[in-house]
Design an enzyme around this catalytic site. Structure first.
Site, PDB file in Angstrom:
ATOM      1  CE  LYS A 189      -7.378  -0.695   5.263  1.00 15.65           C
ATOM      2  NZ  LYS A 189      -8.217  -0.018   4.291  1.00 15.65           N
ATOM      3  CG  ASP A 204       0.489  -2.310   5.786  1.00 20.93           C
ATOM      4  OD1 ASP A 204      -0.428  -2.394   6.635  1.00 20.93           O
ATOM      5  OD2 ASP A 204       0.312  -1.845   4.637  1.00 20.93           O
ATOM      6  CD  GLN A 240      -6.710  -4.875   3.336  1.00 23.45           C
ATOM      7  OE1 GLN A 240      -7.546  -5.756   3.522  1.00 23.45           O
ATOM      8  NE2 GLN A 240      -7.053  -3.637   3.019  1.00 23.45           N
ATOM      9  CG  HIS A 253      -1.898   0.973   1.394  1.00 27.12           C
ATOM     10  ND1 HIS A 253      -1.639   2.263   1.764  1.00 27.12           N
ATOM     11  CD2 HIS A 253      -3.232   0.894   1.180  1.00 27.12           C
ATOM     12  CE1 HIS A 253      -2.786   2.936   1.787  1.00 27.12           C
ATOM     13  NE2 HIS A 253      -3.757   2.134   1.434  1.00 27.12           N
ATOM     14  CB  CYS A 271      -4.131   3.248  -1.633  1.00 25.67           C
ATOM     15  SG  CYS A 271      -5.468   4.400  -1.433  1.00 25.67           S
TER      16      CYS A 271
END
Lengths: 148, 402
Positions: free
Chosen positions: B221, B195, B198, B118, B358
């Protein structure tokens, strides 16, 4: 009212998608590159003005059907108009996209086919991208811009 | 057909829009009643500031607020003092690059990232690489678009100081072999920033087992509130990390020409925080735990298999991640720009994302201008997939005729 996709993609829009008019750039014209980074629509518009009359409009770029066809339709509509007329037509087009029929609807010529866009609000940006570039060029802007 | 979770009733948006097939969880997850109720509880019952007042209500608000740190620490298998409250994953990742990377990195040092990231896990490092004259290196993706341990080994060197990678790709849905990568990175003395935006909605994360140095994610999220997120950092790193914002609450002693900040995590938390969001975030964690990651996984996989089976016979579409481990389907209608296709999905009340998500680098890697992305989550059911598949069929047929 139930909107249907065929209200959006009519025959004229399809014609301009398949056979875009005035496509391809010409060196030396005033040029503006405008893009909508969120969806990838990316158009470059050129307007050539002589003695206050638009003698040529060119466009190039990639994007969805609405964006690309709208650039092609616009190039035909603005050709031969004075700068003042063109600015008024561009304003009329913005109103049309918002769902307001302009007083003189004939002046929009084929651009009237975008009359149903206001039923598909997320697509308004696609329809107006090329017109915003032309409007900015007539105001004297040039170069690169990102649409917000 | 496998039996699914029965949680649709917990989501008021789906009650309000019974026709909606919501497949845009990758952008944000819907919120269950328990999270919304917890936010309202704060505003209705004790809506005052935290960490300031010496009166009873402020004390109660602060207790609720700090309880989220305790719950989050347990959720990640971390210590409370290693949990930094942020505005979201982007904010957390920026804090690491601008507050840690900037001071650690020297000219010629190497930073490893990937085209699967991302933007928020590439751009801060791109910035620091320019500023500190470091070298930004990209892991070569394999033919499916995956990060592999073998490819990572090829870019890893004694000069590697930072590895910034995603745990789960928000476009391709692939799970990075992050644990092996972390072990290799540590062998050369590099730190690893994960990261997990997700990942955390779909899989259990244990920061001790991973041994990651930093890990960031957003609340929204994973069915929590917007505007709030978590940065985990090993305490020794948090002590070295500089705040990127200064002001109230983060400071201990202020003199005219000098000031002493508080200890981590508080030195990174200035200004009045999103109190309701922080308090309600623990309700999201508790909701996920009450369902259980195993059940979430089974539900997602059942629907993913069902969707893939139905999509495979539709002509005129391309699926870019047919082997993804998580329930993301990234595809295009061959003859339609994604925005044109999205209008047909909208008509069918199917909410999905059209664009570059993104993550322009992976969109370019796929040689696309944009893609369509359908994400499956716990509140989806077979009916949603049927509705989605019908829309795919109509879009493919409609644009095929053009």
């Amino acid at each position: 009212m139930q909107n249907h996709i065929s209200d959006l993609y009519n025959q004229v829009i399809n014609e301009h998608r398949k056979y875009p008019r005035n496509k391809g750039l010409i060196e030396g014209y005033k040029t503006l590159h405008l893009k909508n980074p969120s969806c990838g629509d990316d158009v470059t518009i050129q307007v050539n003005v002589k003695d206050n009359v638009i003698v040529d409009v060119r466009h190039d770029g990639t994007g969805c059907v609405i964006c690309c066809s709208s650039a092609s339709v616009m190039s035909e509509v603005l050709m031969g108009k004075t700068v003042e007329e063109a600015n008024e037509i561009i304003d009329d087009f913005y109103e049309l996209i918002k769902g307001n029929m302009p007083e003189d609807e004939d002046r929009l010529e084929d651009a009237i086919v975008y009359v149903n866009i206001h039923n598909f609000p997320p697509r308004a940006k696609c329809a107006t991208l090329a017109w915003r570039a032309a409007g900015a060029l007539l105001l004297g802007d040039e170069g690169e811009q990102e649409d917000e | 057909m496998d039996k699914l979770l029965d949680v649709k009733k917990d989501f008021p948006v789906l009650k309000y829009h019974p026709e909606l097939a919501y497949l845009d969880t990758g952008a944000t997850a819907l919120k269950p009643n328990c999270v919304i109720d917890k936010m309202n509880e704060y505003y209705n019952n004790y809506g005052v500031n935290v960490n300031r007042g010496v009166y009873q209500l402020s004390y109660q608000a602060t207790l609720e607020y700090e309880e989220t740190r305790t719950v989050t620490a347990k959720f990640l298998n971390a210590k409370e003092k290693e949990i930094v409250f942020t505005k979201g994953a982007s904010n957390g990742l920026n804090m690491v690059a601008l507050g840690y990377g900037r001071y650690l990195l020297q000219e010629g040092d190497e930073i490893i990232t990937s085209e699967l990231e991302h933007h928020s896990n590439v751009l801060p490092w791109m910035e620091i690489a320019k500023e500190n004259k470091c070298i930004l290196k990209y892991v070569d993706l394999d033919s499916t678009g995956r990060i592999t341990v073998e490819a990572f080994r090829k870019v890893l060197s004694p000069k590697t100081k930072v590895v910034a990678l995603t745990y789960v790709s928000n476009v391709m849905g692939y799970i990075t072999p992050i644990k092996e990568i972390i072990a290799l990175a540590h062998e050369v003395g590099a730190i690893v920033v994960v990261d997990a935006a997700q990942a955390v909605p779909h899989m259990k994360i244990d920061v001790k087992a991973l041994d990651c140095d930093f890990l960031a994610f957003s609340a929204h999220k994973m069915m929590g509130p917007t505007g709030f997120g978590i940065l985990y950092g090993k305490y020794k790193h948090l002590k070295q990390m500089h705040p990127i914002e200064f002001g109230g609450d983060m400071i201990d002693i202020v003199e005219k020409f000098d000031a002493i900040p508080k200890d981590p995590p508080f030195k990174f938390e200035t200004g009045t925080p999103p109190v309701a969001e922080a308090i309600a975030f623990k309700a999201a964690i508790e909701y996920i735990e009450s369902i259980g990651y195993e059940n979430i996984h089974a539900h997602e996989q059942a629907l993913l298999a069902y969707a893939r089976e139905k999509l495979k016979d539709i002509p005129g579409i391309t699926i870019y991640n047919p082997t993804a481990e998580t329930a993301i389907i990234t595809f295009n209608i061959n003859k339609a720009h994604p925005h044109d296709a999205a209008t047909i999905f909208d008509e069918h009340h199917v909410a999905l994302r059209a664009g570059h998500h993104c993550a322009q680098l992976i969109t370019k890697w796929l040689e696309c201008v944009a893609t369509l992305r359908a994400c499956i989550y716990i509140y989806n059911d077979y009916q949603d997939i049927d509705q989605f598949v019908e829309a795919v069929k109509e879009a493919a047929a409609y644009f095929e005729e053009w």
